[in-house]
Design a protein around this motif. Sequence first.
Motif, PDB file in Angstrom:
ATOM      1  N   THR A 185     -52.380 -46.399  10.554  1.00  0.00           N
ATOM      2  CA  THR A 185     -52.907 -45.219   9.857  1.00  0.00           C
ATOM      3  C   THR A 185     -53.477 -45.673   8.516  1.00  0.00           C
ATOM      4  O   THR A 185     -53.308 -46.827   8.119  1.00  0.00           O
ATOM      5  CB  THR A 185     -51.817 -44.154   9.617  1.00  0.00           C
ATOM      6  OG1 THR A 185     -50.881 -44.671   8.670  1.00  0.00           O
ATOM      7  CG2 THR A 185     -51.104 -43.774  10.904  1.00  0.00           C
ATOM      8  N   ASN A 186     -54.132 -44.742   7.834  1.00  0.00           N
ATOM      9  CA  ASN A 186     -54.828 -45.079   6.569  1.00  0.00           C
ATOM     10  C   ASN A 186     -54.204 -44.340   5.388  1.00  0.00           C
ATOM     11  O   ASN A 186     -54.763 -43.336   4.929  1.00  0.00           O
ATOM     12  CB  ASN A 186     -56.303 -44.684   6.667  1.00  0.00           C
ATOM     13  CG  ASN A 186     -57.004 -45.417   7.788  1.00  0.00           C
ATOM     14  OD1 ASN A 186     -57.410 -46.557   7.629  1.00  0.00           O
ATOM     15  ND2 ASN A 186     -57.128 -44.761   8.941  1.00  0.00           N
ATOM     16  N   PRO A 187     -53.077 -44.794   4.880  1.00  0.00           N
ATOM     17  CA  PRO A 187     -52.522 -44.139   3.695  1.00  0.00           C
ATOM     18  C   PRO A 187     -53.279 -44.594   2.440  1.00  0.00           C
ATOM     19  O   PRO A 187     -54.024 -45.564   2.497  1.00  0.00           O
ATOM     20  CB  PRO A 187     -51.077 -44.667   3.669  1.00  0.00           C
ATOM     21  CG  PRO A 187     -51.163 -46.009   4.311  1.00  0.00           C
ATOM     22  CD  PRO A 187     -52.267 -45.929   5.334  1.00  0.00           C
ATOM     23  N   LEU A 223     -65.275 -40.563  10.089  1.00  0.00           N
ATOM     24  CA  LEU A 223     -64.265 -41.637   9.988  1.00  0.00           C
ATOM     25  C   LEU A 223     -64.884 -42.951   9.507  1.00  0.00           C
ATOM     26  O   LEU A 223     -64.180 -43.831   9.018  1.00  0.00           O
ATOM     27  CB  LEU A 223     -63.608 -41.888  11.349  1.00  0.00           C
ATOM     28  CG  LEU A 223     -62.564 -40.883  11.821  1.00  0.00           C
ATOM     29  CD1 LEU A 223     -62.030 -41.282  13.188  1.00  0.00           C
ATOM     30  CD2 LEU A 223     -61.419 -40.785  10.819  1.00  0.00           C
ATOM     31  N   TYR A 224     -66.202 -43.090   9.629  1.00  0.00           N
ATOM     32  CA  TYR A 224     -66.839 -44.329   9.159  1.00  0.00           C
ATOM     33  C   TYR A 224     -66.547 -44.579   7.683  1.00  0.00           C
ATOM     34  O   TYR A 224     -66.507 -45.733   7.245  1.00  0.00           O
ATOM     35  CB  TYR A 224     -68.361 -44.265   9.363  1.00  0.00           C
ATOM     36  CG  TYR A 224     -68.823 -44.357  10.798  1.00  0.00           C
ATOM     37  CD1 TYR A 224     -67.930 -44.474  11.858  1.00  0.00           C
ATOM     38  CD2 TYR A 224     -70.182 -44.331  11.090  1.00  0.00           C
ATOM     39  CE1 TYR A 224     -68.377 -44.554  13.169  1.00  0.00           C
ATOM     40  CE2 TYR A 224     -70.630 -44.421  12.407  1.00  0.00           C
ATOM     41  CZ  TYR A 224     -69.725 -44.530  13.441  1.00  0.00           C
ATOM     42  OH  TYR A 224     -70.173 -44.617  14.734  1.00  0.00           O
ATOM     43  N   ALA A 225     -66.371 -43.491   6.912  1.00  0.00           N
ATOM     44  CA  ALA A 225     -66.057 -43.685   5.492  1.00  0.00           C
ATOM     45  C   ALA A 225     -64.686 -44.344   5.349  1.00  0.00           C
ATOM     46  O   ALA A 225     -64.486 -45.233   4.515  1.00  0.00           O
ATOM     47  CB  ALA A 225     -66.079 -42.361   4.752  1.00  0.00           C
ATOM     48  N   LEU A 226     -63.754 -43.929   6.211  1.00  0.00           N
ATOM     49  CA  LEU A 226     -62.401 -44.518   6.140  1.00  0.00           C
ATOM     50  C   LEU A 226     -62.424 -46.002   6.498  1.00  0.00           C
ATOM     51  O   LEU A 226     -61.560 -46.759   6.065  1.00  0.00           O
ATOM     52  CB  LEU A 226     -61.445 -43.791   7.093  1.00  0.00           C
ATOM     53  CG  LEU A 226     -60.612 -42.640   6.522  1.00  0.00           C
ATOM     54  CD1 LEU A 226     -59.570 -42.203   7.546  1.00  0.00           C
ATOM     55  CD2 LEU A 226     -59.916 -43.024   5.223  1.00  0.00           C
ATOM     56  N   TYR A 227     -63.415 -46.430   7.294  1.00  0.00           N
ATOM     57  CA  TYR A 227     -63.500 -47.858   7.635  1.00  0.00           C
ATOM     58  C   TYR A 227     -63.713 -48.705   6.384  1.00  0.00           C
ATOM     59  O   TYR A 227     -63.518 -49.913   6.408  1.00  0.00           O
ATOM     60  CB  TYR A 227     -64.656 -48.140   8.616  1.00  0.00           C
ATOM     61  CG  TYR A 227     -64.519 -47.527   9.996  1.00  0.00           C
ATOM     62  CD1 TYR A 227     -63.395 -46.807  10.367  1.00  0.00           C
ATOM     63  CD2 TYR A 227     -65.521 -47.679  10.934  1.00  0.00           C
ATOM     64  CE1 TYR A 227     -63.287 -46.241  11.624  1.00  0.00           C
ATOM     65  CE2 TYR A 227     -65.415 -47.118  12.207  1.00  0.00           C
ATOM     66  CZ  TYR A 227     -64.301 -46.393  12.544  1.00  0.00           C
ATOM     67  OH  TYR A 227     -64.204 -45.837  13.788  1.00  0.00           O
ATOM     68  N   SER A 228     -64.193 -48.062   5.301  1.00  0.00           N
ATOM     69  CA  SER A 228     -64.299 -48.814   4.052  1.00  0.00           C
ATOM     70  C   SER A 228     -63.328 -48.245   3.022  1.00  0.00           C
ATOM     71  O   SER A 228     -63.484 -48.451   1.826  1.00  0.00           O
ATOM     72  CB  SER A 228     -65.730 -48.762   3.508  1.00  0.00           C
ATOM     73  OG  SER A 228     -65.983 -47.460   3.031  1.00  0.00           O
ATOM     74  N   SER A 284     -65.426 -47.169  -1.751  1.00  0.00           N
ATOM     75  CA  SER A 284     -66.872 -47.032  -1.968  1.00  0.00           C
ATOM     76  C   SER A 284     -67.186 -45.592  -2.349  1.00  0.00           C
ATOM     77  O   SER A 284     -68.254 -45.079  -2.042  1.00  0.00           O
ATOM     78  CB  SER A 284     -67.637 -47.442  -0.703  1.00  0.00           C
ATOM     79  OG  SER A 284     -67.470 -48.817  -0.481  1.00  0.00           O
ATOM     80  N   ASN A 285     -66.229 -44.940  -2.992  1.00  0.00           N
ATOM     81  CA  ASN A 285     -66.453 -43.556  -3.426  1.00  0.00           C
ATOM     82  C   ASN A 285     -67.363 -43.546  -4.649  1.00  0.00           C
ATOM     83  O   ASN A 285     -67.041 -44.148  -5.672  1.00  0.00           O
ATOM     84  CB  ASN A 285     -65.123 -42.884  -3.784  1.00  0.00           C
ATOM     85  CG  ASN A 285     -64.324 -42.539  -2.539  1.00  0.00           C
ATOM     86  OD1 ASN A 285     -64.876 -42.445  -1.449  1.00  0.00           O
ATOM     87  ND2 ASN A 285     -63.017 -42.350  -2.700  1.00  0.00           N
ATOM     88  N   GLY A 286     -68.492 -42.865  -4.532  1.00  0.00           N
ATOM     89  CA  GLY A 286     -69.416 -42.762  -5.667  1.00  0.00           C
ATOM     90  C   GLY A 286     -70.362 -43.952  -5.712  1.00  0.00           C
ATOM     91  O   GLY A 286     -70.130 -44.993  -5.097  1.00  0.00           O
ATOM     92  N   TRP A 287     -71.437 -43.757  -6.475  1.00  0.00           N
ATOM     93  CA  TRP A 287     -72.504 -44.752  -6.543  1.00  0.00           C
ATOM     94  C   TRP A 287     -72.040 -46.088  -7.100  1.00  0.00           C
ATOM     95  O   TRP A 287     -72.287 -47.141  -6.552  1.00  0.00           O
ATOM     96  CB  TRP A 287     -73.608 -44.213  -7.469  1.00  0.00           C
ATOM     97  CG  TRP A 287     -74.802 -43.859  -6.685  1.00  0.00           C
ATOM     98  CD1 TRP A 287     -75.093 -42.625  -6.178  1.00  0.00           C
ATOM     99  CD2 TRP A 287     -75.840 -44.744  -6.272  1.00  0.00           C
ATOM    100  NE1 TRP A 287     -76.259 -42.701  -5.480  1.00  0.00           N
ATOM    101  CE2 TRP A 287     -76.740 -43.984  -5.524  1.00  0.00           C
ATOM    102  CE3 TRP A 287     -76.089 -46.092  -6.467  1.00  0.00           C
ATOM    103  CZ2 TRP A 287     -77.879 -44.532  -4.961  1.00  0.00           C
ATOM    104  CZ3 TRP A 287     -77.226 -46.641  -5.911  1.00  0.00           C
ATOM    105  CH2 TRP A 287     -78.104 -45.857  -5.164  1.00  0.00           C
ATOM    106  N   ARG A 321     -67.796 -38.538  -0.519  1.00  0.00           N
ATOM    107  CA  ARG A 321     -68.078 -39.298  -1.744  1.00  0.00           C
ATOM    108  C   ARG A 321     -68.717 -40.648  -1.450  1.00  0.00           C
ATOM    109  O   ARG A 321     -69.276 -41.281  -2.336  1.00  0.00           O
ATOM    110  CB  ARG A 321     -66.775 -39.473  -2.547  1.00  0.00           C
ATOM    111  CG  ARG A 321     -66.256 -38.123  -3.058  1.00  0.00           C
ATOM    112  CD  ARG A 321     -64.939 -38.245  -3.777  1.00  0.00           C
ATOM    113  NE  ARG A 321     -65.053 -39.092  -4.939  1.00  0.00           N
ATOM    114  CZ  ARG A 321     -64.024 -39.796  -5.439  1.00  0.00           C
ATOM    115  NH1 ARG A 321     -62.841 -39.722  -4.875  1.00  0.00           N
ATOM    116  NH2 ARG A 321     -64.192 -40.552  -6.493  1.00  0.00           N
ATOM    117  N   ALA A 322     -68.642 -41.106  -0.207  1.00  0.00           N
ATOM    118  CA  ALA A 322     -69.263 -42.392   0.154  1.00  0.00           C
ATOM    119  C   ALA A 322     -70.699 -42.135   0.600  1.00  0.00           C
ATOM    120  O   ALA A 322     -71.014 -41.073   1.146  1.00  0.00           O
ATOM    121  CB  ALA A 322     -68.473 -43.043   1.284  1.00  0.00           C
TER     122      ALA A 322
END
Length: 505
Positions: free
Chosen positions: A379-381, A190-195, A444-447, A201-202
Amino acid sequence: MDVIVIGGGIGGLSAAIGLAARRAKVTLLEKNCRVGGKLNVWESGGFKFDTGPHVLTMLWALEEVFAAAGRKLSDHVALTQLDTVCRYHFENGDTLDAPGDPEAAAAAIAAFAPGEEAGFKRFLAYAQQVTEATTDPFLRQDFGASVRGVPTPAQWSQLRSFLALKPWRTLRQVVSEHFTDPRLHQIFELYALYSGSHPARASGIFATVADVQWRQGTFYVRGGLYRLAEALRETAESLGVKFRMETPAQEIIVHGYRARGVALQSGERLFADAVVCNADCLSALTTLVPETARRSWTEKRVETIEPSTSAFLLLLGVSGEYSQLAHHNSFLAADGEAEFDAIFKSARPADDPTIGVACQSVTDPTRAPAGCTNLFVMTNPPALSSSFDWQIEAQNYRDRVLEKLERMGLDGLRKRILVEQRWTPLDLQSRYAAYRGAIYGLSSNGWRQGFLRPPQVSPDVQGLYFVGGSTHPGGGVPLCALSGTNAARRIAGDTEGNNHNGLGT
Ligand SMILES: Cc1cc2nc3c(=O)[nH]c(=O)nc-3n(C[C@H](O)[C@H](O)[C@H](O)COP(=O)(O)OP(=O)(O)OC[C@H]3O[C@@H](n4cnc5c(N)ncnc54)[C@H](O)[C@@H]3O)c2cc1C
């Protein structure tokens, strides 16, 4: 030096303070009637709600803003460190309380998932290394600008420490190297969803959230987090910053590729030596920057950017109390992967989303009338797109979210609602000019998106600087505060004619 700041979010307020503390004459333009941007408030029937951030971390970033003005954060707001970082609720009835103390958290994890304690401790150690390797070279500088120049020996050494963390591994890979229990995978991914991003991919460096939450602490501001916005405004005003509320900027005035001021929607024109833009830069680059001055950041380039996730919010004042709720709660999706697929592949909110529920009245009785509870449900739509029409589907989605909370133990929730406010991504777009309603601008998906956000120093227009969640170093209250501090330092240096290799030097 005269500076105009467009937008009174955390980035704009922090930049205004940093600049005024360096004796700049600062005017801040805000299109709304209150400062704070996404950090905002709603009140009804004796219930009080923060409408954005609830999790306050990395206090040092805010402390630095107040220190620039010779103040202390703690003189302005009363902070409480939360004993429980989050209470995780699973569909099968399992719950995990994550205590704020790292040792207690390790013990809780050992009891919840025997055998995982050692992995948790290694995960925390890795997270601390990430924090140490990224704070100075990445968070305190315009990373994009510094890697474009010729690195100094100190920067080479910082780069080596950073590469030792193998930042090319994804968060999902890092999580699976430390945990075997699928429930813990779900929690830490879920840490990825925080950004606003996907864990596969993050970068794995988002593990830093664990360090931020546990070693640095998770805080609540008595009276609500909006007190922070008020404290920043009070501090800015005491330094002479002039606030012009309900004053939307129409266009940045550019002559000869240099920012000269700001034209207001009212037709008035204000002139300055520099302009700081806190309006979401993905929107601003193609609206506030005049078309003739867009060279590297054209409309076409902005369209290639993948936005971060958005937010769907229900602010609920309810009668009675729910003893199973901590201050922060997460009601997890039954199938975490299906949720990521819905958001990032189908561009639709998940049918069964992870639901964050903050209940400030657990910690602070002033947030709800006696015997009642204030619930911030989120929620995170995905960001706005043609795949989902919120105008048509918001009511059904609201019902689905509330049904899930009732199914997972919040009995009779719908019958107990006394006041309710609903915000969809359309509200984030219209209230704050957030690009496609995204919380953090880009994901922050991908480099490229993770490490090379649109830079704080405009590559196209001299004297134009960006602050806030959609530029470097990223979203969230502390990083936005850092963007403001960085920009103020850089502008002061630029106007004194200094050479820079990154913002922090
Ligand atoms: C629901 C939600 C939950 C969140 N939870 C957390 C959390 O728990 N912890 C955390 O750290 N962060 C959280 N965040 C993220 C955090 O709120 C943001 O990253 C941060 O507040 C953004 O600050 P900013 O500097 O980018 O400015 P913004 O908040 O984006 O403000 C920009 C300001 O510019 C103004 N503006 C825009 N265009 C113009 C114009 N043309 N003229 C004048 N003014 C203009 C807007 O009105 C706005 O006031 C959350 C965000 C949301 C929405």
